[in-house]
Design an enzyme around this catalytic site. Sequence first.
Site, mmCIF file in Angstrom:
data_model
loop_
_atom_site.group_PDB
_atom_site.id
_atom_site.type_symbol
_atom_site.label_atom_id
_atom_site.label_comp_id
_atom_site.label_asym_id
_atom_site.label_seq_id
_atom_site.Cartn_x
_atom_site.Cartn_y
_atom_site.Cartn_z
ATOM 1 C CE1 TYR A 154 81.356 35.459 -8.193
ATOM 2 C CE2 TYR A 154 82.882 34.543 -6.616
ATOM 3 C CZ TYR A 154 82.647 35.160 -7.825
ATOM 4 O OH TYR A 154 83.696 35.458 -8.651
ATOM 5 C CD1 TRP B 159 76.955 44.770 -7.795
ATOM 6 C CD2 TRP B 159 78.359 43.361 -8.828
ATOM 7 N NE1 TRP B 159 76.362 44.370 -8.963
ATOM 8 C CE2 TRP B 159 77.205 43.509 -9.624
ATOM 9 C CE3 TRP B 159 79.393 42.523 -9.286
ATOM 10 C CZ2 TRP B 159 77.041 42.857 -10.859
ATOM 11 C CZ3 TRP B 159 79.231 41.885 -10.509
ATOM 12 C CH2 TRP B 159 78.069 42.045 -11.277
ATOM 13 C CD GLU C 154 82.384 40.339 -8.891
ATOM 14 O OE1 GLU C 154 82.175 40.678 -7.728
ATOM 15 O OE2 GLU C 154 81.971 39.279 -9.371
ATOM 16 C CB SER D 146 92.974 49.825 -1.928
ATOM 17 O OG SER D 146 93.771 50.222 -3.028
ATOM 18 C CB SER E 7 87.081 30.238 -16.647
ATOM 19 O OG SER E 7 86.043 31.071 -16.228
ATOM 20 C CE LYS F 138 82.046 27.277 -10.732
ATOM 21 N NZ LYS F 138 81.136 28.314 -11.247
ATOM 22 C CB ILE G 215 87.247 19.427 -4.091
ATOM 23 C CG1 ILE G 215 85.977 20.207 -4.446
ATOM 24 C CG2 ILE G 215 88.101 20.208 -3.080
ATOM 25 C CD1 ILE G 215 85.014 20.407 -3.280
ATOM 26 C CD GLU H 169 90.397 14.976 -11.419
ATOM 27 O OE1 GLU H 169 89.470 14.192 -11.158
ATOM 28 O OE2 GLU H 169 90.535 15.524 -12.529
HETATM 29 P P1 A2P Z 1 81.826 20.146 -10.663
HETATM 30 O O1 A2P Z 1 81.471 21.216 -9.679
HETATM 31 O O2 A2P Z 1 80.693 19.192 -10.890
HETATM 32 O O3 A2P Z 1 83.133 19.468 -10.346
HETATM 33 P P2 A2P Z 1 86.132 26.516 -13.820
HETATM 34 O O4 A2P Z 1 86.946 26.308 -12.590
HETATM 35 O O5 A2P Z 1 86.939 26.698 -15.066
HETATM 36 O O6 A2P Z 1 85.079 27.553 -13.645
HETATM 37 O O7 A2P Z 1 85.348 25.130 -14.109
HETATM 38 C C1 A2P Z 1 84.335 24.728 -13.241
HETATM 39 C C2 A2P Z 1 83.598 23.554 -13.859
HETATM 40 O O8 A2P Z 1 84.481 22.438 -14.061
HETATM 41 C C3 A2P Z 1 82.490 23.063 -12.978
HETATM 42 O O9 A2P Z 1 81.390 22.754 -13.819
HETATM 43 C C4 A2P Z 1 83.036 21.796 -12.348
HETATM 44 O O10 A2P Z 1 82.012 20.873 -12.113
HETATM 45 C C5 A2P Z 1 83.986 21.284 -13.394
HETATM 46 N N1 A2P Z 1 85.172 20.611 -12.825
HETATM 47 C C6 A2P Z 1 85.889 20.977 -11.766
HETATM 48 N N2 A2P Z 1 86.948 20.178 -11.578
HETATM 49 C C7 A2P Z 1 86.893 19.256 -12.560
HETATM 50 C C8 A2P Z 1 87.699 18.132 -12.912
HETATM 51 N N3 A2P Z 1 88.779 17.818 -12.198
HETATM 52 N N4 A2P Z 1 87.333 17.399 -13.998
HETATM 53 C C9 A2P Z 1 86.245 17.713 -14.705
HETATM 54 N N5 A2P Z 1 85.436 18.753 -14.439
HETATM 55 C C10 A2P Z 1 85.761 19.523 -13.372
#
Ligand code: A2P
Length: 255
Positions: A27, A58, A89, A123, A162, A215, A222, A224
Amino acid sequence: TPKGSCLESVKIAIDTGYRHIDGAFVYYNEHEVGQAIREKIAEGRIKREDIFYCGKLWNTCHPPELVRPTLEKTLKILQLDYVDLYIIELPMAFKPGDAIYPKDENGKMIYHETDLCATWEVSKHTHRSSSSVLLVECHPYFTQPKLLEFCRQHDIVIVGYSPLGTSRDETWVNVSSPPLLKDPVLNAIGKKYNKTAAQVALRFSIQRGVVVIPKSFNPQRIRENFQIFDFSLTEKEMKEIEALNKNVRYVELLM
Ligand code: A2P
């Protein structure tokens, strides 16, 4: 990630209450993650043992003799003494060397013969806990019911990546599968609890025992994504969400 955004996001996440951080050498932001953790420790906000950091080996480093030096490189980048979890990974090996994506003159990926079990065996000499962890895509559109059941029976923890349906970046995401967070069922259930579709999706996963690693680089989102411990979904709602499964991956890993 844009320079500095990872540092800020991890610090906000730690302040919010997040403790599990899912990282990887590949990353290219482990130095920022490490700095955020160290700054929060220095502030007295957390202790090192409060954090659960997952690093990743990796694909070019699968030969058993490369595992330890590769982990040591990650520790040096993080400037931490240990990681809490170190996972392979991806279950395919690339040719070892400096190229992260080694390709031949026709642009085809160069794979490498290594015994995945031998990589994993390394490991055994060092790890202290006996639990196994499997990191796979998992969310309401890809619920993995059979794998979940298998892992339950074998005491394997599933970490679902995801969990919000990805960023829909077309360079690596199958965007023909519709956006998860626009789903009418998730939104309708959210309305009932005064929660967003994202919060419902995350709550659904943790309620069925799947660890989530959402993410976000947005401070509000974050926070929320952490507000999911003050409500719970009914059995009927869990079933409704399970029925959304499309058996289609967003992350196809076409390499
Ligand atoms: P952002 O960084 O602008 O918040 P995943 O965790 O499935 O990989 O999804 C990541 C994506 O979801 C990122 O594009 C992130 O954008 C967006 N995201 C993260 N939290 C929320 C949320 N509470 N509502 C809508 N989109 C979100």
